[in-house]
Design an enzyme around this catalytic site. Sequence first.
Site, PDB file in Angstrom:
ATOM      1  N   ASN A 123      -8.608 -17.715 -40.065  1.00  0.00           N
ATOM      2  CA  ASN A 123      -9.657 -18.530 -39.454  1.00  0.00           C
ATOM      3  C   ASN A 123      -9.741 -18.149 -37.987  1.00  0.00           C
ATOM      4  O   ASN A 123      -8.699 -17.937 -37.354  1.00  0.00           O
ATOM      5  CB  ASN A 123      -9.316 -20.022 -39.522  1.00  0.00           C
ATOM      6  CG  ASN A 123      -9.582 -20.614 -40.881  1.00  0.00           C
ATOM      7  OD1 ASN A 123      -9.954 -19.906 -41.807  1.00  0.00           O
ATOM      8  ND2 ASN A 123      -9.354 -21.907 -41.016  1.00  0.00           N
ATOM      9  N   GLY A 124     -10.937 -18.094 -37.439  1.00  0.00           N
ATOM     10  CA  GLY A 124     -11.097 -17.739 -36.027  1.00  0.00           C
ATOM     11  C   GLY A 124     -11.831 -16.418 -35.893  1.00  0.00           C
ATOM     12  O   GLY A 124     -12.453 -15.946 -36.850  1.00  0.00           O
TER      13      GLY A 124
ATOM     14  N   TRP B 150     -16.718 -18.910 -43.973  1.00  0.00           N
ATOM     15  CA  TRP B 150     -18.059 -19.202 -43.460  1.00  0.00           C
ATOM     16  C   TRP B 150     -18.399 -18.016 -42.571  1.00  0.00           C
ATOM     17  O   TRP B 150     -17.774 -17.809 -41.529  1.00  0.00           O
ATOM     18  CB  TRP B 150     -18.023 -20.504 -42.671  1.00  0.00           C
ATOM     19  CG  TRP B 150     -19.360 -20.985 -42.204  1.00  0.00           C
ATOM     20  CD1 TRP B 150     -20.364 -21.510 -42.965  1.00  0.00           C
ATOM     21  CD2 TRP B 150     -19.823 -21.005 -40.855  1.00  0.00           C
ATOM     22  NE1 TRP B 150     -21.423 -21.847 -42.171  1.00  0.00           N
ATOM     23  CE2 TRP B 150     -21.124 -21.550 -40.872  1.00  0.00           C
ATOM     24  CE3 TRP B 150     -19.284 -20.619 -39.638  1.00  0.00           C
ATOM     25  CZ2 TRP B 150     -21.884 -21.721 -39.726  1.00  0.00           C
ATOM     26  CZ3 TRP B 150     -20.035 -20.781 -38.492  1.00  0.00           C
ATOM     27  CH2 TRP B 150     -21.330 -21.334 -38.541  1.00  0.00           C
TER      28      TRP B 150
ATOM     29  N   HIS C 200     -47.947 -34.217 -21.867  1.00  0.00           N
ATOM     30  CA  HIS C 200     -47.788 -32.979 -21.102  1.00  0.00           C
ATOM     31  C   HIS C 200     -47.701 -31.762 -22.021  1.00  0.00           C
ATOM     32  O   HIS C 200     -47.200 -30.718 -21.616  1.00  0.00           O
ATOM     33  CB  HIS C 200     -46.565 -33.087 -20.186  1.00  0.00           C
ATOM     34  CG  HIS C 200     -46.695 -34.202 -19.198  1.00  0.00           C
ATOM     35  ND1 HIS C 200     -47.552 -34.141 -18.116  1.00  0.00           N
ATOM     36  CD2 HIS C 200     -46.136 -35.438 -19.168  1.00  0.00           C
ATOM     37  CE1 HIS C 200     -47.488 -35.273 -17.446  1.00  0.00           C
ATOM     38  NE2 HIS C 200     -46.647 -36.089 -18.065  1.00  0.00           N
TER      39      HIS C 200
ATOM     40  N   LYS D 115     -30.592 -35.371 -37.148  1.00  0.00           N
ATOM     41  CA  LYS D 115     -30.098 -35.774 -38.465  1.00  0.00           C
ATOM     42  C   LYS D 115     -31.111 -35.417 -39.549  1.00  0.00           C
ATOM     43  O   LYS D 115     -30.757 -34.898 -40.603  1.00  0.00           O
ATOM     44  CB  LYS D 115     -29.837 -37.287 -38.433  1.00  0.00           C
ATOM     45  CG  LYS D 115     -28.809 -37.772 -39.369  1.00  0.00           C
ATOM     46  CD  LYS D 115     -27.405 -37.778 -38.788  1.00  0.00           C
ATOM     47  CE  LYS D 115     -27.012 -36.507 -38.133  1.00  0.00           C
ATOM     48  NZ  LYS D 115     -25.838 -36.551 -37.318  1.00  0.00           N
TER      49      LYS D 115
ATOM     50  N   GLU E  37     -31.291 -31.608 -40.071  1.00  0.00           N
ATOM     51  CA  GLU E  37     -30.044 -31.084 -40.606  1.00  0.00           C
ATOM     52  C   GLU E  37     -29.946 -31.210 -42.123  1.00  0.00           C
ATOM     53  O   GLU E  37     -29.497 -30.281 -42.789  1.00  0.00           O
ATOM     54  CB  GLU E  37     -28.918 -31.875 -39.926  1.00  0.00           C
ATOM     55  CG  GLU E  37     -27.536 -31.375 -40.150  1.00  0.00           C
ATOM     56  CD  GLU E  37     -26.508 -32.221 -39.383  1.00  0.00           C
ATOM     57  OE1 GLU E  37     -26.852 -33.306 -38.876  1.00  0.00           O
ATOM     58  OE2 GLU E  37     -25.357 -31.786 -39.323  1.00  0.00           O
TER      59      GLU E  37
ATOM     60  N   CYS F 219     -14.390 -21.911 -41.947  1.00  0.00           N
ATOM     61  CA  CYS F 219     -13.369 -21.361 -42.845  1.00  0.00           C
ATOM     62  C   CYS F 219     -12.226 -22.351 -43.079  1.00  0.00           C
ATOM     63  O   CYS F 219     -11.945 -23.211 -42.257  1.00  0.00           O
ATOM     64  CB  CYS F 219     -12.793 -20.099 -42.242  1.00  0.00           C
ATOM     65  SG  CYS F 219     -14.058 -18.916 -41.802  1.00  0.00           S
TER      66      CYS F 219
ATOM     67  N   GLU G 215     -30.989 -37.873 -31.623  1.00  0.00           N
ATOM     68  CA  GLU G 215     -30.020 -37.883 -32.717  1.00  0.00           C
ATOM     69  C   GLU G 215     -30.745 -38.062 -34.066  1.00  0.00           C
ATOM     70  O   GLU G 215     -30.429 -37.390 -35.050  1.00  0.00           O
ATOM     71  CB  GLU G 215     -28.986 -39.002 -32.483  1.00  0.00           C
ATOM     72  CG  GLU G 215     -28.010 -39.251 -33.630  1.00  0.00           C
ATOM     73  CD  GLU G 215     -27.256 -38.009 -34.098  1.00  0.00           C
ATOM     74  OE1 GLU G 215     -27.288 -36.969 -33.424  1.00  0.00           O
ATOM     75  OE2 GLU G 215     -26.662 -38.073 -35.192  1.00  0.00           O
TER      76      GLU G 215
ATOM     77  N   ARG H 204     -15.809 -28.643 -45.142  1.00  0.00           N
ATOM     78  CA  ARG H 204     -15.955 -27.921 -43.881  1.00  0.00           C
ATOM     79  C   ARG H 204     -17.135 -26.955 -43.913  1.00  0.00           C
ATOM     80  O   ARG H 204     -17.546 -26.446 -42.877  1.00  0.00           O
ATOM     81  CB  ARG H 204     -14.670 -27.134 -43.592  1.00  0.00           C
ATOM     82  CG  ARG H 204     -13.479 -28.019 -43.241  1.00  0.00           C
ATOM     83  CD  ARG H 204     -12.211 -27.224 -43.246  1.00  0.00           C
ATOM     84  NE  ARG H 204     -12.227 -26.148 -42.284  1.00  0.00           N
ATOM     85  CZ  ARG H 204     -11.777 -26.214 -41.037  1.00  0.00           C
ATOM     86  NH1 ARG H 204     -11.252 -27.328 -40.606  1.00  0.00           N
ATOM     87  NH2 ARG H 204     -11.824 -25.181 -40.234  1.00  0.00           N
TER      88      ARG H 204
ATOM     89  N   LYS I 182     -18.981 -28.166 -41.196  1.00  0.00           N
ATOM     90  CA  LYS I 182     -18.539 -29.435 -40.602  1.00  0.00           C
ATOM     91  C   LYS I 182     -17.880 -29.212 -39.253  1.00  0.00           C
ATOM     92  O   LYS I 182     -18.083 -29.973 -38.324  1.00  0.00           O
ATOM     93  CB  LYS I 182     -17.563 -30.128 -41.566  1.00  0.00           C
ATOM     94  CG  LYS I 182     -17.035 -31.465 -41.060  1.00  0.00           C
ATOM     95  CD  LYS I 182     -18.159 -32.483 -40.937  1.00  0.00           C
ATOM     96  CE  LYS I 182     -17.697 -33.809 -40.361  1.00  0.00           C
ATOM     97  NZ  LYS I 182     -18.863 -34.636 -39.943  1.00  0.00           N
TER      98      LYS I 182
HETATM   99  O1  M6R Z   1     -16.671 -31.934 -34.350  1.00  0.00           O
HETATM  100  P1  M6R Z   1     -17.671 -32.060 -33.250  1.00  0.00           P
HETATM  101  O2  M6R Z   1     -18.062 -33.458 -32.974  1.00  0.00           O
HETATM  102  O3  M6R Z   1     -17.231 -31.378 -31.979  1.00  0.00           O
HETATM  103  O4  M6R Z   1     -18.944 -31.297 -33.760  1.00  0.00           O
HETATM  104  C1  M6R Z   1     -20.054 -31.097 -32.938  1.00  0.00           C
HETATM  105  C2  M6R Z   1     -21.280 -30.725 -33.734  1.00  0.00           C
HETATM  106  O5  M6R Z   1     -21.075 -29.514 -34.399  1.00  0.00           O
HETATM  107  C3  M6R Z   1     -21.633 -31.810 -34.744  1.00  0.00           C
HETATM  108  O6  M6R Z   1     -21.812 -33.047 -34.137  1.00  0.00           O
HETATM  109  C4  M6R Z   1     -22.926 -31.437 -35.509  1.00  0.00           C
HETATM  110  O7  M6R Z   1     -24.006 -31.453 -34.637  1.00  0.00           O
HETATM  111  C5  M6R Z   1     -23.117 -32.415 -36.671  1.00  0.00           C
HETATM  112  N1  M6R Z   1     -23.108 -31.707 -37.913  1.00  0.00           N
HETATM  113  C6  M6R Z   1     -24.389 -33.140 -36.649  1.00  0.00           C
HETATM  114  O8  M6R Z   1     -24.473 -34.054 -37.695  1.00  0.00           O
END
Ligand code: M6R
Length: 611
Positions: free
Chosen positions: A100-101, A74, A506, A487, A490, A2, A483, A27, A606
């Site tokens: 927000n929250g 969101w 395994h 990526k 995502e 949000c 990672e 965001r 984000k």
């Molecule tokens: O802001 P942060 O680094 O704490 O966020 C953590 C994760 O939400 C963030 O790294 C998320 O996995 C990314 N969108 C991945 O690209």
Amino acid sequence: MCGIVGYIGNGETQQILLEGLKKLEYRGYDSAGIAVFTEQGLEVTKSKGRIANLEEKLEGTPLLGSVGIGHTRWATHGKPSDVNSHPHTDNSHQFSVVHNGIIENYLDLKEELIAKGHVFVSETDTEVVSHLIAEEYDGNLVEAVQRAVKHMRGAYALGVLTSHEPDKLVAVRYASPLVIGIGEGENFIGSDIPAILEYTRNVYILDDGDMAVLTHDGVELFNLEGKSIAKDIVHIDWDLVTAEKAGFDHFMLKEIYEQPKAYRETMLGRVSEDGKSVDLSKELEMNDEYIRSISKVHIVACGTAYHAGLVGKSVIESLARIPVETDVASEYRYRSPIITPDTLVIVVSQSGETADTLAAMREAQRNGARVLAITNVVGSSVAREANDVIATWAGPEIAVASTKAYSSQLIAFYLLGLHLARVLGTKEEAELTHIIEGLTALPEQVESILEQASVLKQVAESMSHHTSLFFIGRGVDYAVAQEGSLKLKEISYIHSEAYAAGELKHGTLALIEDDIPVIALVTQEGLFEKTLSNITEVKARGAHVFAVTNQGFEAEVAKSVDEVFAIPKTLPVLTPALAVVPLQLISYYASLALGHDVDKPRNLAKSVTVE
Ligand code: M6R
């Protein structure tokens, strides 16, 4: 996640709110809305979907007035819909709230309010807040908000308007970020600085329990007991242009290309000018005596930041010889971790606002641990609450998929590992200098990888029609594989799994069939032969293998795989900072080939400020 924007002044309120919300689009959100005090009273327009939908609704019936609040939502409580979007109002439509929250006790509060005759239209926790403030109102909005928040448990950043006092905008923060922008004859609120940066560079950053009352002419700050408080004005000197695409098609691509710069910035002032030593003692509060007392390290983070932590574990263990455990933040608190005063807890967070990471960090502090934060956002909650901070200085990261923030977190871990090793004397001076030489060479080496983006584009395009693929590696290669896999999932929505290469037989090997793509990381010299035999296992079952290896080894690796990409030669411990780059580009181009919204992947935000 949000976003909040609010405005009071003689400018074009509706436009200022909409522009502010657009600055927060990065965001992630699923609906948007604004409330403005107009000649007709408090009017609200909101819409599911993009801000463009909201603009369409406002086209024929603009909201004209000199005070307003806006929100991008969101969904947490209740599906994305017009009615669940903010701003929310009470039954009399005299009070309007953006939030927000999460209000954890909202169901109890809702029941009490229903018993008093309040009727609710949405499924949200926020609507409860607007009703609660209306219930508490007896002629003074500030006091009503103060009383209302005392009933609430959870996290909130609130912007509140009432038509009873249309010359006022009230903001309050608890565990969810909020800033106040100070203008001339106009003032602003924003959940993030970009929302208001176009209009002012002077801000107050609210702390938990701070409240601001904005009028056209000024801003007054209070605590929740109504006592006036003073705060320093923070002048923001970074530019919005740095948060724009600068000629790239997407923020993600721009941010991938910004990595050489980000690496240099992260090292700036931390590596000595002669390139021979690393010293963080000027910025870390922890002294050498404390460092010598550390018995173990816990690294706690989420998502990509957690993957940086996996590399960090290997860096700290190999350089400083301190045992390290890594945890995803959402699990950490619930496994009763053994935290002692000599445990150093390192939290990693790009945004510094991730709720799970913050909660884990607070748990660690409650148990007496010292917390060191690696974060990209100075002034974030994580940065402000940690005992020590290493800022990554990567610049604003807009794309939801983290790239330069991740890789600059790796640089921060290298710097920390070198600092600890020097203090603890776990490595010879010459060896440390050798690693620093490797570290300072990384930016140019990344540049040389970026020059070969077109090769990776082809690889990505050929993989993009597959529905599933695998990433494999050993040692830190496995950390990078995780990672790479995140990526790809995502932003391309292609299913993928990352496996420790030796683990395949395994169970996972059962999934390997003809033509399935396998991306193999083969950068750890001591593990070459082992990884190559794991590659042979998948090749024998029909996999199409694309390998990332070091320059000088392409010919050898090529014998066992279908395609090879070579990264410049560096020390094994430093390879993650190079090996991740081709994986980022493959994900980007795969997403592009599939026509997805690269910067704003579905279902994701984000900054994840709810647990
Ligand atoms: O802001 P942060 O680094 O704490 O966020 C953590 C994760 O939400 C963030 O790294 C998320 O996995 C990314 N969108 C991945 O690209």
